[in-house]
Design an enzyme around this catalytic site. Structure first.
Site, mmCIF file in Angstrom:
data_model
loop_
_atom_site.group_PDB
_atom_site.id
_atom_site.type_symbol
_atom_site.label_atom_id
_atom_site.label_comp_id
_atom_site.label_asym_id
_atom_site.label_seq_id
_atom_site.Cartn_x
_atom_site.Cartn_y
_atom_site.Cartn_z
ATOM 1 C CB SER A 165 -0.899 0.070 1.403
ATOM 2 O OG SER A 165 -1.487 1.318 1.649
ATOM 3 C CD GLN A 171 -3.241 1.402 -2.705
ATOM 4 O OE1 GLN A 171 -2.526 1.318 -1.480
ATOM 5 N NE2 GLN A 171 -3.830 2.346 -2.893
ATOM 6 C CE1 TYR A 218 -6.485 4.678 -1.315
ATOM 7 C CE2 TYR A 218 -4.832 4.143 0.147
ATOM 8 C CZ TYR A 218 -6.182 4.126 -0.184
ATOM 9 O OH TYR A 218 -6.828 2.927 0.354
ATOM 10 C CB THR A 272 -6.976 2.229 -4.537
ATOM 11 O OG1 THR A 272 -6.351 1.088 -4.482
ATOM 12 C CG2 THR A 272 -8.004 2.263 -3.745
ATOM 13 N NE ARG A 323 -12.573 2.722 6.684
ATOM 14 C CZ ARG A 323 -11.421 3.193 6.065
ATOM 15 N NH1 ARG A 323 -10.340 2.849 6.707
ATOM 16 N NH2 ARG A 323 -11.317 3.403 4.854
ATOM 17 C CE LYS A 380 -8.104 -3.233 -3.180
ATOM 18 N NZ LYS A 380 -8.534 -2.288 -2.020
ATOM 19 C CG HIS A 437 -11.405 0.125 0.407
ATOM 20 N ND1 HIS A 437 -10.583 0.958 -0.393
ATOM 21 C CD2 HIS A 437 -10.548 0.177 1.733
ATOM 22 C CE1 HIS A 437 -9.486 1.450 0.133
ATOM 23 N NE2 HIS A 437 -9.419 0.940 1.423
ATOM 24 N NE ARG A 474 -10.384 -0.941 6.307
ATOM 25 C CZ ARG A 474 -10.253 -1.028 7.581
ATOM 26 N NH1 ARG A 474 -10.675 -1.950 8.074
ATOM 27 N NH2 ARG A 474 -9.198 -0.329 8.004
HETATM 28 C C1 LIG Z 1 -6.769 -2.522 7.786
HETATM 29 C C2 LIG Z 1 -7.121 -2.345 6.315
HETATM 30 C C3 LIG Z 1 -6.186 -1.303 5.528
HETATM 31 C C4 LIG Z 1 -6.432 -1.063 4.119
HETATM 32 N N1 LIG Z 1 -5.665 -0.333 3.614
HETATM 33 C C5 LIG Z 1 -5.778 -0.136 2.230
HETATM 34 C C6 LIG Z 1 -4.988 0.560 1.342
HETATM 35 O O1 LIG Z 1 -4.152 1.083 2.070
HETATM 36 N N2 LIG Z 1 -5.210 0.382 0.046
HETATM 37 C C7 LIG Z 1 -6.341 -0.162 -0.722
HETATM 38 O O2 LIG Z 1 -6.342 -0.083 -1.980
HETATM 39 N N3 LIG Z 1 -6.996 -0.859 0.066
HETATM 40 C C8 LIG Z 1 -6.890 -1.076 1.500
HETATM 41 N N4 LIG Z 1 -7.606 -1.961 2.261
HETATM 42 C C9 LIG Z 1 -8.483 -2.878 1.340
HETATM 43 C C10 LIG Z 1 -7.920 -4.068 1.026
HETATM 44 O O3 LIG Z 1 -7.001 -3.953 0.003
HETATM 45 C C11 LIG Z 1 -8.952 -4.991 0.513
HETATM 46 O O4 LIG Z 1 -9.772 -4.536 -0.508
HETATM 47 C C12 LIG Z 1 -9.875 -5.618 1.570
HETATM 48 O O5 LIG Z 1 -9.187 -5.766 2.694
HETATM 49 C C13 LIG Z 1 -10.322 -6.958 0.966
HETATM 50 O O6 LIG Z 1 -11.217 -7.311 1.744
HETATM 51 P P1 LIG Z 1 -11.102 -8.472 3.113
HETATM 52 O O7 LIG Z 1 -10.303 -7.884 4.240
HETATM 53 O O8 LIG Z 1 -12.385 -8.784 3.765
HETATM 54 O O9 LIG Z 1 -10.366 -9.877 2.688
HETATM 55 C C14 LIG Z 1 -7.470 -2.158 3.524
HETATM 56 C C15 LIG Z 1 -8.176 -2.911 4.246
HETATM 57 C C16 LIG Z 1 -8.023 -3.059 5.499
HETATM 58 C C17 LIG Z 1 -8.677 -4.127 6.351
#
Ligand SMILES: Cc1cc2nc3c(=O)[nH]c(=O)nc-3n(C[C@H](O)[C@H](O)[C@H](O)COP(=O)(O)O)c2cc1C
Length: 378
Positions: free
Chosen positions: A104, A125, A127, A153, A162, A247, A271, A274
């Protein structure tokens, strides 16, 4: 470890509440988070028998490279919050087990450190931040360190709300308040390890984001790009000669638009529940997105995948590849020795599913139950 759920339970016992909440939580009422699991739960197979298939392969080729399994490590911001060095631990496991590791932009280890460990399994990834000079620097560094696959992303024009983080008063770097101190007191082992090494920082944004303490929501704002449009995606396509992924899409027409711009792959994702709380689950829209993708676009899906059987369900619905987020975070939180068994478990669950479904990976769609079917009707 019998099941990935065991990891989550162990991580819940190991991490202070505000850290576990940051990882496991979703936005709003956590509807999208729950629905990701429910949508996968609803997918059913009608297995074929007597296929004679004894050793199904889980190998796949994406973006001209062979991987041992059709899953990779999703990008996770602030990963070092759960354990110092979590990114490098996951990168080592990705390299050893031949699956992609997506670092990330909001990582707590640098592009250079992680790329050196993950080697050809390294993806980045991206941003776009609100600081243009930093954006150019990020892309140039990724390219200079051998990254061939860049993942933009696009589902964070603004941060999701959140509620758990807001209630916990989460700050980056974390701040000691009476509430967090009380939570840390219940997890002395974690707290002592953390005290020795200090708070994690956003290593790739040093000097930009790392100077002051900000609320987590403010840090996310720096990494959000509210004014980003399709023109920026087209601009990035011109600039980045390697494989380019977008993404955070869910709408089939957005997938078609990516195909039209010469994007190499999309990650269907909400995401991990989230961002938009009432977003559909990727697995729900996979067939419609597949229909719009044409032949050249690789489709990756993520969200709620917690077993090899879930991986198979996404492939059956039209994904070429999937990502898992939280389970890898839980494994890394518990220690490097937990990551390899987790990958091995996922691979063996997938092999088991293929044997029981009676088809190889590329024919899973043939055993997918249609809508409304029941065991009696079949
Ligand atoms: C703690 C956390 C931090 C994340 N940070 C990013 C990020 O920096 N960039 C991004 O594209 N997605 C981020 N995501 C989303 C994940 O890349 C991914 O899409 C998601 O966790 C998939 O779902 P799952 O956790 O149920 O497997 C984050 C998810 C979590 C749980």
């Amino acid at each position: 470890m019998i099941d990935l759920q065991d990891l989550e339970e162990a991580a819940r016992r190991h991490l202070p509440r505000f850290v576990f909440d940051f990882v496991s939580g979703g936005s709003g009422q956590e509807r999208a988070l729950r629905h990701n699991a429910a949508a996968l739960e609803a997918v059913r197979f009608i297995p074929r028998v007597l296929s004679g298939e004894t050793s199904p392969t889980t190998e796949v080729a994406v973006f001209g490279q062979r991987y041992a399994a059709p899953f990779g490590i999703a990008p996770i911001g602030m990963l070092g919050l759960v354990r110092d060095g979590a990114e490098t631990m996951l990168a080592r496991a990705a390299r050893a087990h031949d699956i992609p590791m997506i670092l990330s932009t909001a990582a707590t280890r640098t592009i250079e450190e992680v790329a050196a460990v993950a080697e050809e399994t390294f993806w980045f990834q991206y941003y776009p931040t609100q600081l243009p000079s930093l954006n150019d620097d990020l892309i140039d560094r990724a390219r200079a360190f051998g990254c061939r696959t860049l993942m933009l992303t696009v589902d964070t024009p603004v941060p999701g709300r959140r509620l758990r983080d807001l209630r916990n008063g989460l700050q980056i770097p974390p701040r000691l308040t009476p509430k967090t101190l009380a939570q840390l007191a219940l997890r002395p082992r974690w707290a002592l390890a953390r005290a020795r090494i200090g708070a994690p920082e956003l290593a790739n944004l040093r000097g930009a984001a790392g100077e002051d303490r900000r609320s987590f929501a403010d840090t996310m704002k720096l990494l959000s790009a509210p004014s980003m449009t399709w023109d920026d995606v087209a601009g990035l396509r011109d600039r980045w000669k390697g494989h380019l992924l977008v993404k955070g899409l869910l709408h089939p027409e957005d997938v078609a638009r990516c195909a039209g711009l010469g994007i190499d792959g999309v990650v269907l994702s909400n995401h991990g529940g989230r961002q938009l709380d009432s977003a559909v689950a990727p697995v729900d829209v996979l067939p419609a997105c597949r229909a719009q993708a044409g032949t050249d676009l690789t489709i990756i899906a993520d969200g709620g995948i917690r077993s090899g059987e879930d991986v198979a369900k996404c492939l059956a619905r039209g994904a070429d590849f999937v990502l898992l987020g939280r389970p890898f975070v839980y494994a890394a939180a518990l220690g490097e020795d937990r990551i390899a068994p987790m990958i091995a478990l996922l691979v063996s669950q997938l092999e088991n599913t293929l044997s029981l479904a009676g088809v190889p990976m590329d024919r899973l769609a043939e055993v997918l139950a249609g809508q409304g079917e029941t065991a009696q009707q079949v």
